[in-house]
Design an enzyme around this catalytic site. Structure first.
Site, PDB file in Angstrom:
ATOM      1  N   GLY A  17       0.625  -1.126  -0.120  1.00  0.00           N
ATOM      2  CA  GLY A  17      -0.012  -0.009   0.082  1.00  0.00           C
ATOM      3  C   GLY A  17       0.610   1.319  -0.016  1.00  0.00           C
ATOM      4  N   ILE A  18       0.580   2.231   0.805  1.00  0.00           N
ATOM      5  CA  ILE A  18       1.037   3.554   0.904  1.00  0.00           C
ATOM      6  C   ILE A  18       2.407   3.359   1.352  1.00  0.00           C
ATOM      7  CG2 ILE A  18       0.756   5.780   2.088  1.00  0.00           C
ATOM      8  CD1 ILE A  18      -2.171   5.418   2.470  1.00  0.00           C
ATOM      9  N   ASP A  37       8.537  -3.656   8.385  1.00  0.00           N
ATOM     10  CA  ASP A  37       7.191  -4.297   8.391  1.00  0.00           C
ATOM     11  C   ASP A  37       6.937  -5.390   9.216  1.00  0.00           C
ATOM     12  OD1 ASP A  37       4.730  -3.435   6.127  1.00  0.00           O
ATOM     13  OD2 ASP A  37       4.537  -5.448   7.286  1.00  0.00           O
ATOM     14  N   ARG A 152     -16.299   4.900  12.464  1.00  0.00           N
ATOM     15  CA  ARG A 152     -14.767   4.830  12.621  1.00  0.00           C
ATOM     16  C   ARG A 152     -14.510   5.136  13.722  1.00  0.00           C
ATOM     17  NH1 ARG A 152     -16.225   2.699   8.372  1.00  0.00           N
ATOM     18  NH2 ARG A 152     -14.914   2.642   6.388  1.00  0.00           N
ATOM     19  N   TYR A 155     -10.879   4.302  14.793  1.00  0.00           N
ATOM     20  CA  TYR A 155      -9.931   4.585  13.968  1.00  0.00           C
ATOM     21  C   TYR A 155      -9.745   6.121  14.199  1.00  0.00           C
ATOM     22  CZ  TYR A 155      -7.708   5.175   9.466  1.00  0.00           C
ATOM     23  OH  TYR A 155      -6.599   5.218   8.506  1.00  0.00           O
ATOM     24  N   LYS A 159      -6.254   8.434  14.852  1.00  0.00           N
ATOM     25  CA  LYS A 159      -5.954   9.259  14.000  1.00  0.00           C
ATOM     26  C   LYS A 159      -5.886  10.801  14.360  1.00  0.00           C
ATOM     27  CE  LYS A 159      -4.632   6.366  11.116  1.00  0.00           C
ATOM     28  NZ  LYS A 159      -3.138   6.024  10.691  1.00  0.00           N
ATOM     29  N   VAL A 188      -7.771   5.854   0.063  1.00  0.00           N
ATOM     30  CA  VAL A 188      -6.637   5.203  -0.838  1.00  0.00           C
ATOM     31  C   VAL A 188      -6.967   3.911  -1.249  1.00  0.00           C
ATOM     32  CG1 VAL A 188      -4.260   5.361  -1.149  1.00  0.00           C
ATOM     33  CG2 VAL A 188      -5.168   6.988   0.209  1.00  0.00           C
ATOM     34  N   THR A 190      -6.102   0.736  -1.416  1.00  0.00           N
ATOM     35  CA  THR A 190      -5.131  -0.334  -0.953  1.00  0.00           C
ATOM     36  C   THR A 190      -5.671  -1.367  -0.318  1.00  0.00           C
ATOM     37  OG1 THR A 190      -4.706   0.443   1.268  1.00  0.00           O
ATOM     38  CG2 THR A 190      -3.353   1.665  -0.271  1.00  0.00           C
TER      39      THR A 190
END
Ligand code: NAD
Length: 254
Positions: A17-18, A37, A152, A155, A159, A188, A190
């Site tokens: 992904g990003i 990772d 969300r 999440y 953030k 995005v 991904t």
């Protein structure tokens, strides 16, 4: 235009992904990239691909929620490479649900990866950056770190914390040559989004809805986010710090 020749860069969540796009973009402009990772197989594949193109990259196996490993990894890199120029705290995990569908364990898990991970790595690398009077910390937030997104809760909570963490970091260390920026992408395309889509009863309908929350009518590519990170990481962005950089295709929210 952007040249990162000689820069030492650490990117988390670099296997897909990003993060993968960031590792590829920054190494293509001359940086030595430590691609970190939790997923060894995918991460090694990214690094092998870069090396085959003659670019400088090393894989680092790392769970960002494990503070001991973060500290050990940072110590190893600082001992061998005498410093770090750019830290990209990109690794993150998601969760769908209102507060009623979120357990305390869900919230703890998201905080451990999305917030404590960048805390541990920044804490480990920052003294060396301060010593060299130069360093950039880029933290992957989300458009959900500046506006509420429905379903969300956990999440967005993490953030928003990323944005707060970044602003405090920038303020505390600006006079020591440190810049800190939060990046706030809209949707995005991904694996991250694909995993969320799979949680909906009608994934195709959810895909269309998620695309339409951007004024441009589509999701971003990872490469579009990586281009913004390249600018923010470069010396051309020398006056950019403490900001939540929105790159969201005109996100209108749901
Ligand atoms: P992704 O799921 O495609 O990739 C995330 C990567 O992070 C994976 O390689 C995964 O193995 C790694 N990772 C997960 N947990 C880890 C851990 N504990 N330690 C180390 N690595 C770990 O996600 P993505 O879409 O590329 O998202 C990257 C970042 O961008 C995340 O922080 C995410 O919140 C943020 N973001 C994504 C979107 C989006 O729409 N995709 C939008 C805004 C922000």
């Amino acid at each position: 235009m952007f040249d990162l020749t000689g820069k030492r860069v650490f990117v988390t969540g670099a296997a897909t992904g990003i993060g993968k796009a960031i590792a590829e973009t920054l190494s293509a402009t001359g940086a030595l990239v430590f691609a970190a990772d939790i997923d060894r197989q995918a991460g090694v594949a990214v690094v092998n691909n870069l090396r085959e193109q003659g670019l400088a990259a090393e894989f680092v196996e790392l769970d960002v929620s494990d503070e001991g490993t973060c500290t050990r990894v940072a110590e190893g890199i600082l001992a061998e490479h005498k410093g770090l120029d750019i830290l990209v705290n990109n690794a993150g995990v998601g969760h769908v649900g209102t507060i009623l569908q979120t357990t305390a364990a869900d919230l703890d898990r998201l905080f451990a990866v999305n917030v404590r991970g960048m805390f541990s790595l920044t804490k480990a690398f920052l003294p060396a950056m301060i010593e060299q009077n130069r360093g950039v910390v880029i933290n992957m937030a989300s458009i959900g770190g500046v506006v509420a997104i429905s379903d969300r809760l956990a999440y967005c909570t993490t953030k928003f914390a990323v944005v707060g963490f970044t602003k405090c970091l920038a303020l505390d260390h600006a006079k020591q040559g440190i810049r800190a920026v939060a990046v706030c992408p809209g949707r995005v395309e991904t694996d991250f989004v694909k995993k969320r889509l799979a949680e909906y009863p009608d994934p195709e309908k959810a895909y269309q809805e998620m695309s339409s929350t951007q004024a441009v009518g589509r999701m971003a590519t990872s490469e579009e986010i990586a281009s913004a990170v390249l600018y923010l990481a470069s010396d051309e962005a020398s006056f950019v710090t403490g900001t939540a950089f929105e790159i969201d295709g005109g996100f209108s929210g749901i």
